[in-house]
Design a protein around this motif. Sequence first.
Motif, PDB file in Angstrom:
ATOM      1  N   THR A   1      22.888  59.025  59.467  1.00 13.62           N
ATOM      2  CA  THR A   1      24.072  59.566  60.147  1.00 13.62           C
ATOM      3  C   THR A   1      23.721  60.798  60.964  1.00 13.62           C
ATOM      4  N   LEU A   2      22.967  61.713  60.379  1.00  9.23           N
ATOM      5  CA  LEU A   2      22.577  62.915  61.114  1.00  9.23           C
ATOM      6  C   LEU A   2      21.619  62.582  62.263  1.00  9.23           C
TER       7      LEU A   2
ATOM      8  N   MET B   1      23.720  61.198  65.050  1.00  5.94           N
ATOM      9  CA  MET B   1      24.456  62.298  65.679  1.00  5.94           C
ATOM     10  C   MET B   1      23.563  63.083  66.619  1.00  5.94           C
TER      11      MET B   1
ATOM     12  N   VAL C   1      24.121  63.351  70.730  1.00  6.30           N
ATOM     13  CA  VAL C   1      24.408  64.626  71.381  1.00  6.30           C
ATOM     14  C   VAL C   1      23.352  64.946  72.432  1.00  6.30           C
TER      15      VAL C   1
ATOM     16  N   LEU D   1      28.685  65.371  72.356  1.00 10.06           N
ATOM     17  CA  LEU D   1      29.241  65.916  71.119  1.00 10.06           C
ATOM     18  C   LEU D   1      30.552  65.229  70.745  1.00 10.06           C
TER      19      LEU D   1
ATOM     20  N   GLY E   1      29.164  62.448  68.891  1.00 10.99           N
ATOM     21  CA  GLY E   1      28.432  62.881  67.704  1.00 10.99           C
ATOM     22  C   GLY E   1      29.325  63.402  66.603  1.00 10.99           C
ATOM     23  N   GLN E   2      30.495  63.964  66.939  1.00  9.05           N
ATOM     24  CA  GLN E   2      31.374  64.497  65.906  1.00  9.05           C
ATOM     25  C   GLN E   2      31.894  63.398  64.972  1.00  9.05           C
TER      26      GLN E   2
ATOM     27  N   CYS F   1      30.138  61.048  63.722  1.00  8.87           N
ATOM     28  CA  CYS F   1      29.132  60.921  62.666  1.00  8.87           C
ATOM     29  C   CYS F   1      29.339  61.985  61.591  1.00  8.87           C
ATOM     30  N   ILE F   2      29.611  63.206  61.998  1.00  4.17           N
ATOM     31  CA  ILE F   2      29.825  64.287  61.034  1.00  4.17           C
ATOM     32  C   ILE F   2      31.099  64.043  60.229  1.00  4.17           C
TER      33      ILE F   2
ATOM     34  N   SER G   1      25.645  70.405  58.045  1.00  5.49           N
ATOM     35  CA  SER G   1      26.229  69.897  59.289  1.00  5.49           C
ATOM     36  C   SER G   1      26.237  70.976  60.371  1.00  5.49           C
TER      37      SER G   1
ATOM     38  N   THR H   1      24.166  70.336  63.801  1.00  6.91           N
ATOM     39  CA  THR H   1      24.961  70.260  65.028  1.00  6.91           C
ATOM     40  C   THR H   1      24.598  71.377  65.993  1.00  6.91           C
TER      41      THR H   1
END
Length: 308
Positions: free
Chosen positions: A63-64, A67, A71, A100, A103-104, A106-107, A149, A153
């Motif tokens: 996941t990270l 992301m 991004v 982003l 990507g958000q 994913c977070i 996170s 990020t």
Amino acid sequence: MTTPYQQQGAAPAVPPQAPPQPPGPGPAMGGYASPLPVHRTHLGGALASEWTKIRTVRSTMWTLGIMFTLVVGVGFLTALGLNSSDTAQMPLLAGGLFGLMLGQICIITLGVLVITSEYSTGMIRTTLTASPPRSRVLAAKAIVFFLLSFVMTTAATGLTALINSSMLSGKPAMEYAEIPKESISGGEVVASGSEWLGATVGAGLYVALLGLLSLAVGAMLRHSAGAITTMLGVVLLPLLLALFMVTESLESVRDKLIEYSPLNGLASLYRIPMDGGDGTGWDLLWVLAGVTAAALVGAFALLEKRDV
């Protein structure tokens, strides 16, 4: 004097049994002594446990990683497209917003799974058995996830900002483009210190707070799909509803929905607010922090009240 029975090698008489000792904590009082060292549990142990969990699960790395790729990758492609033009159409670091926005998600998803995955597998019972204070468990999850996170990020947004700055610096601002005056110097687009702070640390903090809010919603709902759907609605629904409010009677409601939508808060940090204002996004970040804090209070209260 020995008896003939003892002289023949018979076992000695059994001495009278000692009176029972009262129960106590140690062997001197007749209690049980563990062969293993026993330490008092504390928040540090819970933090170490949650860090071990989150870094050893494959979904965290995937996941990270996705992301970070979204991004930086989308930010690079945006800068590449903007670089093909002779003039700049938006602030210098604004291209980092588009990656982003993807990507958000994913977070948000990871924030939900940090807590709901243990409910779905039943491992939450083991966790709460090892650490009976439930508030300590949730606090440890929130701290570890928020820091992880935020760091990831911010690293992604920082790298994207460097890419945009290196590729687009020195371009003249388009004459009718909606670029803030402080982002133009000598007719060229520039990025001030506050813009760098908003597009890196501010954006990282904003998305990390969204992830923390997702964790709180997951703790309250205890269902992965339901919590992820709820958070996607929180992020996307205000702006989608505003797009369909075209009548004049709903104009004030539409403006408020756009102004306080999470996507507008993120865009404002990049100096391209969706409501056409001149906000920097920090005021909306504090609003999000307040909403997240309230959600965490509700999550702590429900965790203490409900059975697992």
